[in-house]
Design an enzyme around this catalytic site. Structure first.
Site, PDB file in Angstrom:
ATOM      1  N   ARG A  78       0.852  -1.184   0.000  1.00 33.49           N
ATOM      2  CA  ARG A  78       0.000   0.000   0.000  1.00 33.49           C
ATOM      3  C   ARG A  78       0.889   1.236   0.000  1.00 33.49           C
ATOM      4  O   ARG A  78       1.957   1.242   0.582  1.00 33.49           O
ATOM      5  CB  ARG A  78      -0.856   0.026   1.261  1.00 33.49           C
ATOM      6  N   TYR A 206      -1.692  -3.762  -6.919  1.00 33.98           N
ATOM      7  CA  TYR A 206      -1.324  -4.602  -5.773  1.00 33.98           C
ATOM      8  C   TYR A 206      -2.232  -4.401  -4.559  1.00 33.98           C
ATOM      9  O   TYR A 206      -2.487  -3.258  -4.131  1.00 33.98           O
ATOM     10  CB  TYR A 206       0.117  -4.301  -5.354  1.00 33.98           C
ATOM     11  N   LYS A 215      -9.426  -2.453   2.106  1.00 36.70           N
ATOM     12  CA  LYS A 215      -9.137  -1.251   2.903  1.00 36.70           C
ATOM     13  C   LYS A 215      -9.992  -0.069   2.450  1.00 36.70           C
ATOM     14  O   LYS A 215     -10.403   0.750   3.262  1.00 36.70           O
ATOM     15  CB  LYS A 215      -7.662  -0.888   2.802  1.00 36.70           C
ATOM     16  N   HIS A 235     -10.174  -2.131  11.900  1.00 33.53           N
ATOM     17  CA  HIS A 235      -9.065  -2.959  11.403  1.00 33.53           C
ATOM     18  C   HIS A 235      -8.788  -4.045  12.447  1.00 33.53           C
ATOM     19  O   HIS A 235      -7.761  -4.021  13.128  1.00 33.53           O
ATOM     20  CB  HIS A 235      -7.843  -2.051  11.203  1.00 33.53           C
ATOM     21  N   SER A 257      -1.066  -3.490  10.261  1.00 36.36           N
ATOM     22  CA  SER A 257      -0.761  -4.466   9.220  1.00 36.36           C
ATOM     23  C   SER A 257       0.554  -5.169   9.519  1.00 36.36           C
ATOM     24  O   SER A 257       1.521  -4.531   9.941  1.00 36.36           O
ATOM     25  CB  SER A 257      -0.632  -3.760   7.869  1.00 36.36           C
ATOM     26  N   CYS A 259       1.380  -7.375  11.797  1.00 30.91           N
ATOM     27  CA  CYS A 259       1.733  -7.579  13.207  1.00 30.91           C
ATOM     28  C   CYS A 259       1.142  -8.881  13.736  1.00 30.91           C
ATOM     29  O   CYS A 259       1.027  -9.081  14.941  1.00 30.91           O
ATOM     30  CB  CYS A 259       1.250  -6.416  14.064  1.00 30.91           C
ATOM     31  N   ASP A 284      -8.869  -9.641   9.569  1.00 29.81           N
ATOM     32  CA  ASP A 284      -8.389  -8.291   9.236  1.00 29.81           C
ATOM     33  C   ASP A 284      -9.399  -7.183   9.528  1.00 29.81           C
ATOM     34  O   ASP A 284      -8.995  -6.103   9.924  1.00 29.81           O
ATOM     35  CB  ASP A 284      -7.997  -8.257   7.745  1.00 29.81           C
ATOM     36  N   ARG A 376       2.307 -12.140  -0.294  1.00 25.75           N
ATOM     37  CA  ARG A 376       1.000 -12.478   0.270  1.00 25.75           C
ATOM     38  C   ARG A 376       0.414 -13.750  -0.322  1.00 25.75           C
ATOM     39  O   ARG A 376       0.766 -14.145  -1.433  1.00 25.75           O
ATOM     40  CB  ARG A 376       0.015 -11.334  -0.028  1.00 25.75           C
TER      41      ARG A 376
HETATM   42  O1  SAT Z   1      -2.254  -4.583   1.081  1.00 25.96           O
HETATM   43  S1  SAT Z   1      -3.236  -4.655   2.176  1.00 25.96           S
HETATM   44  O2  SAT Z   1      -3.637  -3.302   2.558  1.00 25.96           O
HETATM   45  O3  SAT Z   1      -4.413  -5.374   1.746  1.00 25.96           O
HETATM   46  C1  SAT Z   1      -2.559  -5.465   3.494  1.00 25.96           C
HETATM   47  C2  SAT Z   1      -2.465  -4.659   4.726  1.00 25.96           C
HETATM   48  O4  SAT Z   1      -1.800  -3.634   4.739  1.00 25.96           O
HETATM   49  O5  SAT Z   1      -3.052  -5.048   5.761  1.00 25.96           O
HETATM   50 MN    MN Z   2      -4.873  -5.222   7.432  1.00 24.98          MN
END
Ligand code: SAT
Ligand code: MN
Length: 591
Positions: A78, A206, A215, A235, A257, A259, A284, A376
């Site tokens: 991101r 991505y 998000k 979140h 994110s 963690c 998430d 991922r």
């Molecule tokens: O790339 S994402 O935003 O889906 C993963 C994350 O940052 O939690």
């Molecule tokens: Mn996340």
């Protein structure tokens, strides 16, 4: 609904057809393909993605239904710097978001999208965030020229006719437009228009930049809708703890994110906890709304996991390993000569040779990482052996506890319970965490990440805190609020708590506190476990002394911490609810 031929619209919704028509005239694709979500459609699109080199078919004996994708090396996370909240006024976006005037941003992005799909296909992806027939679920339509996005959205959401059925003839859907353009960071924008329930994302292909349900809709637009409609878009993972007696307790937990939310949501209790079981509702995102019985109810709006791969193995997360053993898309891991995947921290020996995430030859002697640290897996939640049966329940699950956790090498103890709701909101609001590879930028710096929502809150963060405080009035039986930190280190730089499955011990204490079954010790920070109530049985080489250490509160560290918290409070000062300023004063006096 009667099935239509592949790619044809299966709706008469006038506002939907009108908007898709408008965007088609703008983007000028050669072809418009409406997704219905069927198995046949998946096969057709997958086949096409393989032929075009977007996906590589993995070894189907080892990894049935699995495919491999490499993103552009300039496009692996991101990008918060390119993410905008285009609310009517700049104040509505607040000091923690990039803001641009909606008219100006529409002009710029429509300009970039004009003719951007010439020679390409525009996929119309209807998707439902949340279980079918849930009053909490929301419909989004993503228009995209990326077949990779379509195939990921198919895993991450309830995609296709199910969403169109939910929508009916309503105009109440999120409008999402995604154009890859030439995947150029110079022309990368992820723009949100909360007043229009609209998202436009260009120049990336991505993850969170382009899987618009995640998000963009579920958090940034979702948080705005939540403020307006009286619910919370967070979140947070959601998990259920089942005791040997069959009692199920649900908790939601916010971590930034990368963690360990996915690991925590899929935790397998250590051997000593016979008969205990953890059920995953979500890993998430949580949408939470007060229920008629006075409790707070949560759904997971997603239907799959977009999880961090490096470090995942049979020990750290066996359920994730199982989930990604089939029907999974791997992005930016390493590829072995026999069509298998590899990453740093996978079980077993590294392969003698492989292609790294950029497609370059790699051997164990290479200095570069084989897998990108933010590589991922996209896997359907159905594949998770610990998936909670309630994950599809339209009413969601009742939440007894809320956990806030960051990645903190110092100061923050393993676990404590806040004194009451307002104190809990303060602890969430002042959360700090070290930055990770999930977002572009420096890794390892502590920054304030209130409720793990810093990159995801779609409106003024001060108003978001006020919304949290107000929610208390609508919840008769509010969840208890806790702070955890799995990442505290000692002077030698070693972690002071083993984490992973052992986090069950912390969870057990939290559950007992939620039910008011055990007492606790009062400290300046909050309630902490008494030694006799915290189960260390069966932990090899972990003594009560070590537990005392990981729980210790250092007044000097905390005085510094309180000063660090000011960084965010000063930024938000004009919007900060007075309750949080008073909480800060109380904390300082207790210290
Ligand atoms: O790339 S994402 O935003 O889906 C993963 C994350 O940052 O939690
Ligand atoms: Mn996340």
């Amino acid at each position: 609904m009667t099935p239509s031929p592949p790619g044809q619209p299966n709706t008469h919704n006038p506002s939907l057809l009108a908007w898709v028509g408008e965007m088609t005239r703008l983007c000028k694709p050669d072809r418009v393909f409406w997704c219905c979500g069927s198995e046949m459609e998946k096969n057709i699109l997958t086949q096409e993605a393989v032929e075009r080199g977007i996906l590589i078919k993995l070894n189907q004996e080892k990894l049935p239904g699995c495919y491999y994708h490499r993103s552009n090396p300039n496009d692996v996370a991101r990008v918060e710097a390119c993410t905008y909240i285009c609310s009517t006024s700049e104040e509505d976006a607040g000091p923690t978001n990039n803001w641009a005037a909606p008219a100006e941003m529409y002009r710029k992005l429509y300009g970039l999208c004009d003719g951007a799909m010439k020679g390409r296909t525009m996929y119309v992806v209807p998707y439902l965030m949340g279980p079918a027939n849930s009053p909490m679920s929301k419909v989004g339509i993503e228009l995209t020229d990326s077949i990779y996005v379509v195939l990921n959205m198919r895993i991450m959401t309830r995609m296709g006719n199910v969403a169109l059925e939910h929508l009916g003839d309503s105009n109440d859907f999120n409008r999402g437009l995604h154009c890859m353009l030439d995947v150029n960071p110079e022309r990368r924008y992820i723009a949100h228009f909360p007043q229009d329930n609209t998202i436009i994302s260009v120049g990336s292909a991505y993850g969170g930049n382009v899987l618009l349900g995640k998000k963009c809709l579920a958090l940034r637009i979702g948080s705005c809708l939540g403020e307006k409609e009286g619910w919370l878009a967070e979140h947070m993972l959601i998990l259920g703890v089942e005791s040997p007696a069959g009692e199920k307790t649900f908790v939601a937990a916010a971590f930034p994110s990368s963690c360990g939310k996915t690991n925590f949501a899929m935790l397998i209790p250590p051997e000593h906890f016979k008969g205990w079981k953890i059920w995953t509702v979500g890993d998430d995102i949580a949408w939470m709304r007060p229920g008629a019985d006075g409790r707070l109810y949560a759904i997971n709006p997603e239907a799959g996991y977009f999880g961090v791969v490096p470090g995942t193995n049979r020990k750290s997360n066996p359920n994730a390993m199982e989930a990604m053993s089939r029907d999974t898309i791997y992005t930016n891991v390493a590829l072995t000569p026999d069509g298998d995947v590899w990453w740093e921290g996978k079980d077993g020996e590294p392969p003698k040779e492989a292609l790294d995430w950029k497609g370059n030859p790699w051997t164990p002697a290479s200095k570069e990482k084989a897998a990108h640290p933010n590589s991922r897996f996209t896997a359907p939640m159905r594949n998770n052996p610990a998936l909670a049966p309630e994950a599809d329940d339209p009413s969601g699950v009742p939440i007894s506890g809320i956990i806030f956790g960051g990645r903190r090498a110092s100061a923050v103890p393993l676990v404590y319970q806040t004194f009451y709701w307002i104190h809990g909101v303060y602890i969430g609001a002042t959360m700090g965490s070290e930055t990770t590879a999930a977002a572009a930028g420096t890794v390892g710096q502590v920054r304030r990440d209130p409720m793990a929502m810093l990159p995801f809150c779609g409106y003024n963060m001060g108003d978001y805190f006020t919304h949290w405080l107000k929610m208390r009035k609508h919840i008769k039986y509010p969840p208890k609020i806790f702070s955890v930190n799995w990442f505290r280190k000692n002077e030698q730089g070693n972690f002071m708590w083993p984490g992973f499955g052992e986090n069950m011990r912390v969870l057990k204490w939290i559950v007992d506190r939620c039910h008011g079954r055990i007492g606790a010790q009062e400290t300046p920070l909050g309630w902490v476990p008494r030694a006799e109530n915290f189960d260390l049985t069966g932990m090899k080489n972990y003594t009560h002394d070590m537990f005392e250490q990981v729980q210790s509160i250092d007044m000097n560290e905390w005085k510094k911490e309180v000063i660090l918290q000011d960084e965010l409070f000063i930024k938000l000062y004009p919007y900060l609810p007075k309750e949080l300023i008073f909480q800060r004063e109380l904390l300082i006096s207790r210290l």
